[in-house]
Enzyme design. Structure first.
Site, PDB file in Angstrom:
ATOM      1  N   GLU A  88     -12.216 -18.317 -22.951  1.00  0.00           N
ATOM      2  CA  GLU A  88     -12.263 -18.878 -21.600  1.00  0.00           C
ATOM      3  C   GLU A  88     -11.754 -17.795 -20.671  1.00  0.00           C
ATOM      4  OE1 GLU A  88     -11.059 -19.970 -18.263  1.00  0.00           O
ATOM      5  OE2 GLU A  88      -9.659 -21.367 -19.178  1.00  0.00           O
TER       6      GLU A  88
ATOM      7  N   CYS B 240      -8.586 -19.496 -13.237  1.00  0.00           N
ATOM      8  CA  CYS B 240      -9.987 -19.124 -13.442  1.00  0.00           C
ATOM      9  C   CYS B 240     -10.915 -20.149 -12.814  1.00  0.00           C
ATOM     10  CB  CYS B 240     -10.291 -18.992 -14.932  1.00  0.00           C
ATOM     11  SG  CYS B 240      -9.329 -17.731 -15.791  1.00  0.00           S
TER      12      CYS B 240
END
Length: 453
Positions: free
Chosen positions: A226, A260
């Site tokens: 990720e 993110c």
């Protein structure tokens, strides 16, 4: 040496020695031994451990939140919510994992079924921005699936790592099933190659993801990555502008923009762009920048000095290229790594605020002629983590969601992880999934078993 530096003051609070090779090997041996037994435990036993973990995180909420705030500067209210989410994640997998891991008959193939079996020890390389949640996000499903775990946490949050290890121990996990190691990057490479490690999960930058993917690939080990994101927040002309602007503040400035999955590029149809910018700026100006331990603070410092320097550089380069700073655009006053909430208008492709991941409290307004250009601009990025679309026509939003390149697209809601649904990205944002049923099964062997009689 791992150091805790308070980002609100810049002062060093504590330092911790790294684990040497002997300590690393001993932790791996203990983990393997513990997991060999844990893999055969009944789901009821795994469920009981996860329930005790949930209780531990709730009991220790304020203590853990204070550590998060001290080590990486998250406002205390957000830190408490982070810990509470960890408890919810443990509860979810405690209740749902047995059904998700049940043997699955194969339609049209008599006597065949798929069994989901644990892989072994998962190495987790975790970031500092959600120092409790990122760990528990992977740890709860790992335990539920019968795996063990070794954590290599970010160097600037050692106290958070040690606190998680303590809570796991106090919850009654088998000795060694989970361990946190403070090691150098060179040791991480050795861990990835070690045959006692079965798989790797990483949350971090795209650049680090490439390195870890190469190392794990050379060892033929499963990975979940990720990575970075430049999430588009698409506002169509028929959207509820006041609601979209209010959610834009949360979507961009939560955790000082250090996520993110924060919205980063606000792509707005030209017909409502001025209205949106005015509303967004007014609501952003109400943020309270200051001491993250104070309950009234809504925007804390960045976690490190170099992160503040990086966002300042991106803002400066974007303004030099023609973007307009509506508000902000400068560091905060006093000690610590504060940066004022910033909105840049008339950002276009080629500017730093459009092309790069902006990991800090700066929002980029991108004006689009219409919905077609908005979708094209949303997809004009190397990343593909999350996206959101704002419109009063829900079906139109759902139709456009299918055209956006991302691991998740939310309509009339900000992007957020949820234990119930899979989470992850595509393109430079990585691959594999966490959370939900897909996340639970990522670190299992989907074994086909078939009987002819």
């Amino acid at each position: 040496m791992n150091a805790t530096i308070n980002p609100a003051t810049g002062a060093t609070i504590a330092e911790f020695e790294l684990h040497d090779d002997n300590a690393v090997d001993a932790a791996l041996d203990r983990a393997v031994a513990a997991q060999r037994a844990w893999r055969w435990t009944a789901h009821d036993e795994r469920r009981a451990l996860l329930k005790r973990l949930a209780e531990g995180f709730r009991r220790e909420r304020d203590t853990l939140a204070a550590l998060v705030t001290e080590e990486m500067g998250k406002p205390i209210g957000e830190a408490r919510a982070e810990v509470e989410k960890c408890a919810l994640n443990c509860d979810f997998y405690a209740d749902a994992a047995a059904g998700m891991l049940a043997d699955a008959p194969v339609a049209g193939a008599p006597g065949a079924f798929v069994a989901y079996e644990p892989l072994g020890i998962v190495l987790a390389i975790m970031p500092w921005n959600y120092p409790i949640w990122q760990v528990v996000r992977f740890l709860a499903p790992a335990f539920a699936a019968g795996n063990g775990a070794i954590l290599k946490h970010a160097a600037n949050v050692p106290q958070c790592a040690m606190a998680i290890e303590r809570i796991v121990k106090e919850a009654g996990a088998p000795a060694g099933l989970f361990a946190s190691l403070r090691v150098e990057p060179t040791t991480v490479a050795r861990l990835i190659a070690d045959p006692r490690i079965a798989a790797v999960t990483l949350t971090g930058s795209t650049q680090v993801g490439m390195i870890v993917a190469g190392q794990a690939g050379n060892a033929l080990k499963k990975q979940v990555l990720e990575l970075g994101g430049s999430d588009p927040f698409v506002v169509l002309a028929d959207a509820d502008i006041d609601r979209a602007a209010a959610m834009a503040v949360t979507a961009r400035f939560t955790n000082a923009g250090q996520s993110c999955v924060n919205a980063k590029r606000f792509i707005v149809e030209a017909a409502v762009a001025d209205q949106f910018v005015e509303a967004f700026a007014a609501k952003t100006s109400a943020l309270v920048l200051g001491d993250p331990t104070a309950d009234g603070t809504t925007l804390g410092p960045l976690a490190r000095a170099n992160l503040r320097a990086a966002i300042a550089d991106q803002v400066e380069r974007s303004v030099a290229a023609g973007a307009r700073a509506v508000i902000g655009g400068a560091a905060g006053e006093g000690p610590g790594y504060f940066y004022r909430p910033t909105i840049l208008d008339r950002v276009i492709p080629g500017m730093a605020a459009f092309d790069e991941e902006t990991f800090g409290p700066a929002a980029a307004i991108v004006r689009a002629r219409d919905s077609e250009e908005a979708v094209a601009l949303a997809n004009r990025t190397a990343f593909g983590l999350g996206a959101s679309i704002w419109t009063r026509d829900t079906q139109r939003g759902l139709d456009l969601a299918r055209r956006i390149d991302a691991g998740a697209v939310f309509v009339n809601a900000m992007v957020a992880s949820d234990p119930r649904v899979p989470f992850g990205g595509i393109k430079a944002s990585g691959y594999g999934r966490e959370l939900g049923d897909l996340g639970l099964r990522e670190f299992t062997n989907a074994k086909t078993i078939r009987s002819a009689a």
